[in-house]
Design an enzyme around this catalytic site. Sequence first.
Site, PDB file in Angstrom:
ATOM      1  N   HIS A  54       0.806  -1.158  -0.004  1.00 20.23           N
ATOM      2  CA  HIS A  54      -0.076  -0.037  -0.093  1.00 20.23           C
ATOM      3  C   HIS A  54       1.004   1.376   0.017  1.00 20.23           C
ATOM      4  O   HIS A  54       2.049   1.328   0.116  1.00 20.23           O
ATOM      5  CB  HIS A  54      -1.122  -0.047   1.220  1.00 20.23           C
ATOM      6  CG  HIS A  54      -1.842  -1.275   1.261  1.00 20.23           C
ATOM      7  ND1 HIS A  54      -2.918  -1.206   1.997  1.00 20.23           N
ATOM      8  CD2 HIS A  54      -2.102  -2.076   0.265  1.00 20.23           C
ATOM      9  CE1 HIS A  54      -3.619  -2.387   1.779  1.00 20.23           C
ATOM     10  NE2 HIS A  54      -3.306  -2.654   0.616  1.00 20.23           N
ATOM     11  N   GLU A  56       1.426   3.655   2.240  1.00 21.20           N
ATOM     12  CA  GLU A  56       2.083   3.965   3.429  1.00 21.20           C
ATOM     13  C   GLU A  56       3.458   3.097   3.346  1.00 21.20           C
ATOM     14  O   GLU A  56       4.688   3.540   3.585  1.00 21.20           O
ATOM     15  CB  GLU A  56       1.388   3.627   4.648  1.00 21.20           C
ATOM     16  CG  GLU A  56       0.279   4.284   4.598  1.00 21.20           C
ATOM     17  CD  GLU A  56      -1.007   3.717   4.161  1.00 21.20           C
ATOM     18  OE1 GLU A  56      -1.828   3.925   4.836  1.00 21.20           O
ATOM     19  OE2 GLU A  56      -1.085   3.229   3.162  1.00 21.20           O
ATOM     20  N   TRP A 177     -17.469   6.383 -37.564  1.00 22.14           N
ATOM     21  CA  TRP A 177     -17.404   6.689 -36.151  1.00 22.14           C
ATOM     22  C   TRP A 177     -18.033   8.112 -36.199  1.00 22.14           C
ATOM     23  O   TRP A 177     -17.977   9.020 -36.987  1.00 22.14           O
ATOM     24  CB  TRP A 177     -15.864   7.134 -35.905  1.00 22.14           C
ATOM     25  CG  TRP A 177     -15.106   5.789 -35.908  1.00 22.14           C
ATOM     26  CD1 TRP A 177     -14.111   5.314 -36.686  1.00 22.14           C
ATOM     27  CD2 TRP A 177     -14.909   4.869 -34.965  1.00 22.14           C
ATOM     28  NE1 TRP A 177     -13.807   4.239 -36.636  1.00 22.14           N
ATOM     29  CE2 TRP A 177     -14.113   3.632 -35.205  1.00 22.14           C
ATOM     30  CE3 TRP A 177     -15.458   4.598 -33.547  1.00 22.14           C
ATOM     31  CZ2 TRP A 177     -13.981   2.519 -34.519  1.00 22.14           C
ATOM     32  CZ3 TRP A 177     -15.356   3.285 -32.904  1.00 22.14           C
ATOM     33  CH2 TRP A 177     -14.538   2.527 -33.440  1.00 22.14           C
ATOM     34  N   ARG A 191     -11.920   3.773 -19.957  1.00 28.99           N
ATOM     35  CA  ARG A 191     -12.075   2.209 -19.647  1.00 28.99           C
ATOM     36  C   ARG A 191     -11.100   1.618 -18.810  1.00 28.99           C
ATOM     37  O   ARG A 191     -11.314   0.868 -17.946  1.00 28.99           O
ATOM     38  CB  ARG A 191     -11.933   1.608 -21.247  1.00 28.99           C
ATOM     39  CG  ARG A 191     -13.016   1.329 -22.093  1.00 28.99           C
ATOM     40  CD  ARG A 191     -12.648   0.772 -23.342  1.00 28.99           C
ATOM     41  NE  ARG A 191     -13.518   0.951 -24.392  1.00 28.99           N
ATOM     42  CZ  ARG A 191     -13.412   0.461 -25.598  1.00 28.99           C
ATOM     43  NH1 ARG A 191     -12.196  -0.122 -25.981  1.00 28.99           N
ATOM     44  NH2 ARG A 191     -14.579   0.708 -26.404  1.00 28.99           N
ATOM     45  N   LEU A 303     -29.993  -1.818 -23.842  1.00 34.99           N
ATOM     46  CA  LEU A 303     -29.420  -2.246 -22.292  1.00 34.99           C
ATOM     47  C   LEU A 303     -29.267  -0.881 -21.819  1.00 34.99           C
ATOM     48  O   LEU A 303     -29.508  -0.822 -20.506  1.00 34.99           O
ATOM     49  CB  LEU A 303     -27.936  -3.003 -22.668  1.00 34.99           C
ATOM     50  CG  LEU A 303     -27.391  -3.363 -21.059  1.00 34.99           C
ATOM     51  CD1 LEU A 303     -28.334  -4.076 -20.119  1.00 34.99           C
ATOM     52  CD2 LEU A 303     -26.158  -4.184 -21.540  1.00 34.99           C
TER      53      LEU A 303
END
Length: 374
Positions: A54, A56, A177, A191, A303
């Site tokens: 971590h 620390e 696109w 992402r 969806l």
Amino acid sequence: MTSTRSRDAMAQALELARQASIETEPNPRVGCVLLDPQGAVIGQGSTQTVGGPHAEIMALRDAAARNHSVQGATAYVTLEPCSHHGRTGPCCDALIAAGITKVVASIADPNPLVAGQGFERLRAAGIEVAVGAGADASRELNIGFFSRMVRKTPWVRLKVAASLDGRTALANGTSQWITSEAARTDGHAWRARAGTVLTGVGTVLEDDPRLDVRLVQTPRQPLLVVVDSQLQTPPDAKIFHASRPVWIYAAHRNEARQAALEARGATVSYLPNPQGKVDLAAMLRDLAVREINTLHVEAGHKLNGSLMREGLVDELLVYLAPKFIGDGLGMASQPHAAGALTALGDALALEFKSFEALGPDLRIVARVAGRDRF
């Protein structure tokens, strides 16, 4: 120590946490900076990949590598030091053993295994503890982790690329696109930071996308979740080309299709609702149990509409292109449970969080009003 040095140290710790945004999942993004009694930086670090040290511990190691003593030092850390044995040992014990005399933390850890116990252990050891500096920034940086710990569901961010009149595709389904390469590159960065991408089988069948990260550097590919009630995902779909887990949620059992998908490395789970579709709310709860913090949705309008209709979307990431398409597919079909609205007051209220121009396009982050108050 001056207040300016303290503010600078916490700002530096927060920047370290931001820089670790892609690597830490499912752990929170945490940064730590150590200052000696004179206010000089003697060590710094951020949380590493899961199972690794971590923030620390990295800061203490950095100080040791620079031959700096940490006796009497102050640790500025963006989240409460952990107090439990998880994949690593308790960070608060490491700070105590190192001789740290003060800990300045942005915010308490919402993990029930910590939740103030780290602060208590530090204080019991005679270490001064101050809490609150950088709290809003730290919480925002870890909104997915806080969501999983407090609400027991991931933070759901729905990404949409659309024309200025809100069309995501032509009437014939063509969508590549609508937005520019700059917007698409930025979308890949989101992402990567989310760590988990969700799509529907309709998108897989119609577009055969990879849904991986290619346009920005990443140490790992995001996990992919597919909502596929009938197990229609083709075993040769491009989603299996990337080296990453693929989890498929279904509603109707089909042993042959399941076996074919599992042969490609997919994990298949069944969570049907009474209508014979995937129970989306149950899926989110299951993903939280599997330690998913943030769910980045890149799906079709059906969806998208289902997720919004069930009140499961927390935030929208919208890329708008300076184009006017007219007839075409919208962002979400039937997004309201009541169907077509008859009063503007019934519309879903959003709060704009940010705007940014990306080449010719505009990126908007809009949050469902009040959704982050948990």
